[in-house]
Design an enzyme around this catalytic site. Structure first.
Site, PDB file in Angstrom:
ATOM      1  N   LYS A  13       0.831  -1.215   0.000  1.00 44.44           N
ATOM      2  CA  LYS A  13       0.000   0.000   0.000  1.00 44.44           C
ATOM      3  C   LYS A  13       0.861   1.258   0.000  1.00 44.44           C
ATOM      4  CE  LYS A  13      -2.111  -0.714   3.930  1.00 44.44           C
ATOM      5  NZ  LYS A  13      -1.557  -1.992   4.346  1.00 44.44           N
ATOM      6  N   ARG A  88      -8.741   1.139   9.918  1.00 39.48           N
ATOM      7  CA  ARG A  88      -8.332  -0.255  10.108  1.00 39.48           C
ATOM      8  C   ARG A  88      -9.382  -1.057  10.858  1.00 39.48           C
ATOM      9  NH1 ARG A  88      -2.466   0.782   9.654  1.00 39.48           N
ATOM     10  NH2 ARG A  88      -1.314  -1.150   9.821  1.00 39.48           N
ATOM     11  N   ARG A 127      11.624  -6.638   4.053  1.00 40.53           N
ATOM     12  CA  ARG A 127      11.425  -5.191   3.881  1.00 40.53           C
ATOM     13  C   ARG A 127      12.458  -4.393   4.678  1.00 40.53           C
ATOM     14  NH1 ARG A 127       5.552  -2.497   4.629  1.00 40.53           N
ATOM     15  NH2 ARG A 127       5.747  -2.903   6.851  1.00 40.53           N
ATOM     16  N   ARG A 160      12.121  -2.457  10.329  1.00 46.85           N
ATOM     17  CA  ARG A 160      11.208  -1.895  11.317  1.00 46.85           C
ATOM     18  C   ARG A 160      11.020  -2.898  12.453  1.00 46.85           C
ATOM     19  NH1 ARG A 160       5.960   0.177   8.142  1.00 46.85           N
ATOM     20  NH2 ARG A 160       4.955  -0.904   9.886  1.00 46.85           N
ATOM     21  N   ARG A 171       0.484  -9.036  13.329  1.00 48.92           N
ATOM     22  CA  ARG A 171      -0.128  -7.967  12.513  1.00 48.92           C
ATOM     23  C   ARG A 171      -1.077  -8.563  11.477  1.00 48.92           C
ATOM     24  NH1 ARG A 171       4.685  -5.218  10.061  1.00 48.92           N
ATOM     25  NH2 ARG A 171       3.225  -3.767   9.129  1.00 48.92           N
TER      26      ARG A 171
END
Ligand code: AMP
Length: 212
Positions: A13, A88, A127, A160, A171
């Site tokens: 996203k 969310r 990532r 992260r 998550r």
């Protein structure tokens, strides 16, 4: 144009929103990025949000909703925006409906950024993020030009805290339980469109532009 980007963590996203924002002159509003900035700055909001963000839990509704309300009232949004990472939950979606009605700025579309689950896990665990400018890289499909260094601002890239494996799993559970119902919610309002983002962000952008 006012858009929401929906999708699982790792669906891409953020990358796609940044591309579309640059292409169409929209403001990219990422609630996760705002929270990370607040945490870095050590503000009261950052201190309150820190433990939730680190462990991949949703920040309490009152905190996130008032943060979003403030952001949507700033003066830079007349050309349109993309909301990335908000809403969310259904409660947030209802809050947003009321806020946008009050501001007389209805949504144009909700874009579901779609990627198969196995690819999501691979992407999240490869990532890298720039802690300085927020740029996102992926060792599989979008590596930085120089290993470990941001192409844009030359800062050292990091993983992260919430991209560590056990937090990733949590998550994804949070997404399944809280955020997935929003797909139906916006489909019923006839606002939803879907874009496949399993190949490359550029292809996804082309596909999205053809649908908007
Ligand atoms: P993101 O960068 O969108 O993956 O967001 C990172 C983290 O910020 C999430 O795992 C949550 O802890 C928090 N967060 C971001 N947006 C929201 C939201 N709309 N509601 C609650 N928590 C959020």
């Amino acid at each position: 144009m006012r858009l929401i980007f929906l999708g699982a963590p790792g669906a891409g996203k953020g990358t796609l929103a940044a591309l579309l924002a640059a292409h169409d002159g929209l403001v990219h509003i990422s609630t996760g990025a705002i929270l990370r900035e607040e945490i870095k700055a050590g503000s009261d909001l950052g201190k309150e949000a820190n433990d939730y963000v680190k462990t991949g839990q949703l920040v309490p509704e009152s905190l996130i909703n008032s943060m979003l309300e403030k952001r949507l009232q700033q003066g830079d949004l007349t050309g349109g925006y993309i909301l990335d990472g908000y809403p969310r939950t259904l409660e947030q979606a209802h809050f947003l409906d009321q806020l946008l009605a009050k501001l007389e700025t209805p949504l144009d579309r909700v874009v579901l950024v779609d990627v198969p689950q196995d690819l999501i896990i691979k992407r999240l665990s490869s990532r890298l993020t720039c802690p300085n400018c927020g740029a996102i890289y992926n060792l599989l499909q979008q590596p930085p030009q120089k290993e470990g260094i941001c192409d844009h601002c030359k800062s050292g890239l990091i993983v992260r805290e919430d991209d560590k494996e056990e937090v990733i799993r949590h998550r994804l559970e949070v997404y399944e339980e809280n955020t997935k119902p929003l797909i139906d919610y916006y489909a019923k309002k006839q606002l939803l469109l879907k874009v496949d983002n399993s190949a490359s962000p550029q292809l996804a952008l082309d596909n999205l532009l053809a649908q908007l």
